[in-house]
Design an enzyme around this catalytic site. Structure first.
Site, PDB file in Angstrom:
ATOM      1  N   GLY A 107      47.481  45.025  36.419  1.00  0.00           N
ATOM      2  CA  GLY A 107      46.436  45.152  35.590  1.00  0.00           C
ATOM      3  C   GLY A 107      45.281  45.896  36.273  1.00  0.00           C
ATOM      4  N   PHE A 108      44.203  46.080  35.373  1.00  0.00           N
ATOM      5  CA  PHE A 108      43.082  46.841  36.042  1.00  0.00           C
ATOM      6  C   PHE A 108      42.491  46.424  37.308  1.00  0.00           C
ATOM      7  CE2 PHE A 108      42.531  46.664  31.418  1.00  0.00           C
ATOM      8  CZ  PHE A 108      42.407  47.929  31.030  1.00  0.00           C
ATOM      9  N   GLY A 109      42.495  45.301  37.619  1.00  0.00           N
ATOM     10  CA  GLY A 109      42.166  45.010  39.056  1.00  0.00           C
ATOM     11  C   GLY A 109      43.170  45.054  39.982  1.00  0.00           C
TER      12      GLY A 109
ATOM     13  N   ALA B 247      37.470  44.479  31.173  1.00  0.00           N
ATOM     14  CA  ALA B 247      38.191  45.377  32.540  1.00  0.00           C
ATOM     15  C   ALA B 247      37.063  45.997  33.505  1.00  0.00           C
ATOM     16  CB  ALA B 247      38.798  46.520  31.664  1.00  0.00           C
TER      17      ALA B 247
ATOM     18  N   GLU C 240      38.414  43.294  15.804  1.00  0.00           N
ATOM     19  CA  GLU C 240      39.217  44.556  15.634  1.00  0.00           C
ATOM     20  C   GLU C 240      40.276  44.432  14.976  1.00  0.00           C
ATOM     21  OE1 GLU C 240      37.096  46.466  19.835  1.00  0.00           O
ATOM     22  OE2 GLU C 240      39.169  45.732  19.744  1.00  0.00           O
TER      23      GLU C 240
ATOM     24  N   ASP D 294      40.499  38.159  35.498  1.00  0.00           N
ATOM     25  CA  ASP D 294      40.247  37.221  34.519  1.00  0.00           C
ATOM     26  C   ASP D 294      40.641  35.836  35.218  1.00  0.00           C
ATOM     27  OD1 ASP D 294      39.915  39.165  32.782  1.00  0.00           O
ATOM     28  OD2 ASP D 294      41.700  38.822  31.530  1.00  0.00           O
TER      29      ASP D 294
ATOM     30  N   GLY E 134      50.359  41.420  40.170  1.00  0.00           N
ATOM     31  CA  GLY E 134      49.660  41.870  38.773  1.00  0.00           C
ATOM     32  C   GLY E 134      49.153  43.485  38.945  1.00  0.00           C
TER      33      GLY E 134
END
Length: 435
Positions: free
Chosen positions: A19-21, A323, A176, A306, A17
């Site tokens: 992603g952010f992590g 995040a 949003e 997550d 992954g």
């Protein structure tokens, strides 16, 4: 079959992954005596907090995506492959992917989350999710296609169904998205579609709980609801969706809504992998981890972000799926991996909660930072600044900033394009209409 990856005498850390992590783990292992292998289904990192702006025409997708290879172009101990993880063979220290097997010494699962439909196949088939860039582009096409279809029908009921936009889920994404649709209705669509009476366009936000933004303060919840109502959004709390067949939404109150587009943001679940003991999967489809982010029962398999549930007294359900949590876990895990390799005790994770925020629209946002809470224009500028600074890549920050400035002064959204036509499964069986 094994994946062709350069061999090394250093321990191999495989990260699933981008992603952010996952990015933080790989970055912090730069110049360390390890080999870092990252796999992801895409060759880019997605800034998910702004997906709703892609879906509503505010931003182009490439402004919130950044090539993973570009992020690590100067990191010599980094290898990237586009691949999908299929399962873990923990006893052999092997990750099985669609391009072959990858041997690991340490495995980091940073697969993130996906939409959670709570077992409803009907909702999964007919609603629009928004967790990836392709899904956001599908939603953008569907929004515009519905308006084009509304022009072609003589039936007022059918026209209203095309113009009734329903958002399910009153968390930050739902709030949003509803706000962005309201801004389209109020400032953009009347000029694009002068033949339509855009005043008849409806935006419904449905939340099963008793208030919006349930994870934030009651003050933020009340203010966000007030902002949305001022913008013309119909907010329905304490309402559960019982079903949706692509045309009619059935609510727990007995009310039914005719709509051709329903956006799903009511829940998420972790993206777990087969091969890990099912006993360590907790509600939310997350791996239960200890304070070092090790999956329970495994010494060399870790989970962050997550997909990880670190159960503590302060966070009995695990840390929030945001995040900052993934970034902080990724940074510490990289440090702990180096310490573990060198037989130095690892450090436990302590989450520093920087606060929560959500934007409703132009000059309308809510921010909770501990005991400091504020709403309105200043909160909106704070929201913009934080999101700009969190974006990956200087170019992306500039592009997004210019787009926001242009939209602010022109009341316009420049990317109202149907790049590819989206068809729901329910519509594929229908014959095309001749015009």
């Amino acid at each position: 079959m094994s994946v062709d990856i350069p061999q090394t005498n250093f321990p191999r850390v495989v990260i699933i992954g981008g992603g952010f992590g996952g990015i933080q783990v790989a970055k912090k292992l730069k110049n360390k005596e390890v080999q870092v292998i990252m796999i992801d289904r895409h060759n880019y990192h997605t800034f998910q907090p702004l997906l709703y702006q892609v879906a509503t025409g505010g931003l182009e997708p490439d402004s919130i995506a950044h090539p993973l290879r570009k992020i690590f172009k100067n990191q010599k101990n980094f290898v990237f492959r586009v691949a999908e993880a299929l399962k873990v063979e923990a006893e052999q220290n092997v990750l099985v992917t669609n391009i072959g097997n990858i041997q690991y010494d340490y495995l980091v699962i940073a697969t993130g989350s996906d939409s959670n439909y709570f077992g409803s196949k009907e909702l999964e088939s007919h609603t629009m999710p928004m967790k990836t860039i392709p899904e956001a582009l599908d939603m953008r096409s569907m929004v515009l296609q519905n308006l084009e279809s509304a022009l072609l029908t003589d039936s007022l009921n059918e026209q209203e169904a095309y113009m009734n936009f329903v958002v399910i889920g009153g968390g930050p994404t739902g709030v949003e998205t509803a706000g962005a649709l309201a801004e389209l209705k109020n400032h953009v669509l009347p000029h694009d579609y002068p033949e339509l009476d855009i005043r008849r366009m409806q935006i419904n936000l449905i939340e099963g709980g008793d208030r919006l933004l349930g994870a934030m303060s009651e003050q933020a919840s009340a203010k966000s609801e007030k902002f949305l109502k001022q913008m013309g959004v119909s907010v329905r709390t304490k309402e559960r969706v019982l079903g949706y067949d692509g045309n009619v939404i059935k609510l727990s109150s007995g009310k039914e809504l005719n709509s051709k587009i329903v956006i799903w943001s009511a829940g998420v679940k972790g993206v777990t992998l087969p091969g890990i003991n099912n006993n360590v999967i907790v509600p939310g489809n997350r791996f239960k981890v200890n304070t070092f982010n090790q999956i329970e029962g495994y010494d060399n398999i870790f989970a962050i972000g997550d997909v990880a549930a670190m159960i503590t007294d302060d966070y009995p359900k695990g840390h929030p799926g945001v995040a900052p949590a993934a970034i902080q876990q990724g940074q510490l895990l990289a440090k702990n991996l180096v310490q573990k390799i060198n037989d130095i005790p690892m450090e436990p994770f302590n989450y520093f909660d920087k606060g929560s925020m959500a934007t409703v629209g132009r000059n309308r946002a809510v921010v909770d930072m501990g005991f400091v809470r504020f709403q309105g224009t200043f909160a909106w500028f704070v929201w913009m600044f934080v999101h700009l600074m969190t974006l990956v890549g200087f170019r992306n920050r500039v592009v997004v900033f210019v787009n926001w400035v242009w939209s602010y002064f022109s009341y316009d959204r420049g990317t109202r394009l149907i790049i590819r036509r989206f068809e729901r499964e329910a519509d594929k069986k229908l014959d095309p209409v001749e015009v």
